[in-house]
Design a protein around this motif. Structure first.
Motif, PDB file in Angstrom:
ATOM      1  N   CYS A  98       0.841  -1.198   0.000  1.00 25.19           N
ATOM      2  CA  CYS A  98       0.000   0.000   0.000  1.00 25.19           C
ATOM      3  C   CYS A  98       0.875   1.246   0.000  1.00 25.19           C
ATOM      4  O   CYS A  98       2.090   1.171   0.231  1.00 25.19           O
ATOM      5  CB  CYS A  98      -0.954   0.022   1.190  1.00 25.19           C
ATOM      6  SG  CYS A  98      -0.219   0.604   2.734  1.00 25.19           S
ATOM      7  N   ALA A 154      -3.210   1.727  -3.618  1.00 22.23           N
ATOM      8  CA  ALA A 154      -2.257   0.720  -4.069  1.00 22.23           C
ATOM      9  C   ALA A 154      -0.940   1.394  -4.439  1.00 22.23           C
ATOM     10  O   ALA A 154      -0.916   2.564  -4.827  1.00 22.23           O
ATOM     11  CB  ALA A 154      -2.811  -0.037  -5.267  1.00 22.23           C
ATOM     12  N   MET A 179      -3.502  -8.358  -3.794  1.00 20.98           N
ATOM     13  CA  MET A 179      -3.852  -7.047  -4.340  1.00 20.98           C
ATOM     14  C   MET A 179      -4.725  -7.215  -5.577  1.00 20.98           C
ATOM     15  O   MET A 179      -5.697  -6.484  -5.776  1.00 20.98           O
ATOM     16  CB  MET A 179      -2.587  -6.249  -4.672  1.00 20.98           C
ATOM     17  CG  MET A 179      -1.869  -5.711  -3.440  1.00 20.98           C
ATOM     18  SD  MET A 179      -0.643  -4.437  -3.823  1.00 20.98           S
ATOM     19  CE  MET A 179       0.568  -5.411  -4.705  1.00 20.98           C
ATOM     20  N   TYR A 221      -7.859   2.856   0.873  1.00 18.74           N
ATOM     21  CA  TYR A 221      -6.718   2.066   0.376  1.00 18.74           C
ATOM     22  C   TYR A 221      -6.144   2.689  -0.888  1.00 18.74           C
ATOM     23  O   TYR A 221      -6.877   2.993  -1.834  1.00 18.74           O
ATOM     24  CB  TYR A 221      -7.145   0.633   0.075  1.00 18.74           C
ATOM     25  CG  TYR A 221      -6.045  -0.203  -0.544  1.00 18.74           C
ATOM     26  CD1 TYR A 221      -4.887  -0.489   0.189  1.00 18.74           C
ATOM     27  CD2 TYR A 221      -6.152  -0.689  -1.838  1.00 18.74           C
ATOM     28  CE1 TYR A 221      -3.867  -1.238  -0.369  1.00 18.74           C
ATOM     29  CE2 TYR A 221      -5.133  -1.446  -2.405  1.00 18.74           C
ATOM     30  CZ  TYR A 221      -3.989  -1.718  -1.671  1.00 18.74           C
ATOM     31  OH  TYR A 221      -2.972  -2.478  -2.219  1.00 18.74           O
TER      32      TYR A 221
END
Length: 257
Positions: free
Chosen positions: A118, A253, A235, A251
């Motif tokens: 993350c 990525a 993911m 969140y």
């Protein structure tokens, strides 16, 4: 003498043949025991790690539990101070570090990181009535940080007056009590720790942006490769995003995913 030793060895072998010698790879039930993965963390970093009824819980805990299950490891969590996590991995005292650890060039010289899972940011927290409105207003002010974090490193590198604390709750208390003018901490942790607290506010301007990953000793390159494969899958299928959602945390990525 040789004959005596030979007789002793023969007796041991005979005993094992009748009663069975215990294999270290099995547990008391006779099932094959999973290898243990000892993970060091500082559980004062919600929503990633914190204590709940004496148990370490949080986003990273759930991710690590899934990875260990998929790779066949028994997860063992050790609670330590944050600034002892990476040194403990370097010396081999712990297998892995999981404590909202940002990947930095300096840390990459000490430990081997998995692929980031993350993207996080360092934010600025001030008292609700503070005149501080941006990073530019921190000049000449005193900032609270957690010892050994990237917030600590960044603020010192920028020449700010810094007070370091072993745990983030202590850093926040220094702010609310008026000992310091601001507190720099990861954005999701700030959001969690300041939820419902009208005495403080989080500024919209972030200090830095950085990726989070798990840390290992350099000798564990093969294991890190396996972790990377699982992280990529988690993911891709939305598992990590769903864990963040469970904790009501946004969140983001990593940029390379």
């Amino acid at each position: 003498m040789k004959k005596i030793i030979a007789l002793i060895l023969a007796a041991i072998m005979l005993t094992c043949a009748f009663v069975g010698c215990k294999d270290d790879s099995t547990d008391d039930s006779g099932d094959t025991a999973k290898p243990k993965l000892t993970v060091a963390t500082s559980p004062d970093f919600p929503p990633f790690e914190n204590l709940e009824n004496g148990k370490v819980v949080g986003i990273e805990v759930e991710i690590m539990e899934i990875i260990c299950e998929k790779l066949g490891y028994e997860l063992v969590i050790e609670q330590i101070a944050f600034d002892s996590v990476i040194p403990g991995i370097e010396t081999g005292k712990y297998d892995c570090g999981m404590s909202g650890i940002s990947v930095t060039p300096d840390r990459e010289e000490s430990v081997l990181f998995t692929a980031p899972y993350c993207l996080a940011a360092q934010c600025i927290v001030v008292k609700a009535d503070s005149a501080i409105a941006s990073k530019a207003d921190l000049a000449g002010k005193t900032i609270a940080v957690q010892l050994g974090t990237t917030a600590d490193e960044f603020c010192r590198g920028e020449g700010y007056n810094v007070q370091s604390f072993e745990a983030n709750p202590d850093a926040k208390l220094a702010l609310t009590s008026g000992t310091v003018d601001a507190w720099v901490v990861d954005d999701l942790t700030a959001a969690e720790m300041c939820k419902g607290d009208s005495s403080v506010k989080i500024l919209s301007e972030n200090m830095t942006t950085e990726p989070y990953a798990f840390a290992f000793n350099f000798k564990d390159e093969e294991l890190v490769d396996k972790f990377d494969e699982v992280i990529a899958d988690l993911m891709a299928d939305g598992t990590i995003a769903s864990i963040f959602a469970k904790y009501e945390a946004p969140y983001t990525a990593p940029a390379n995913n």
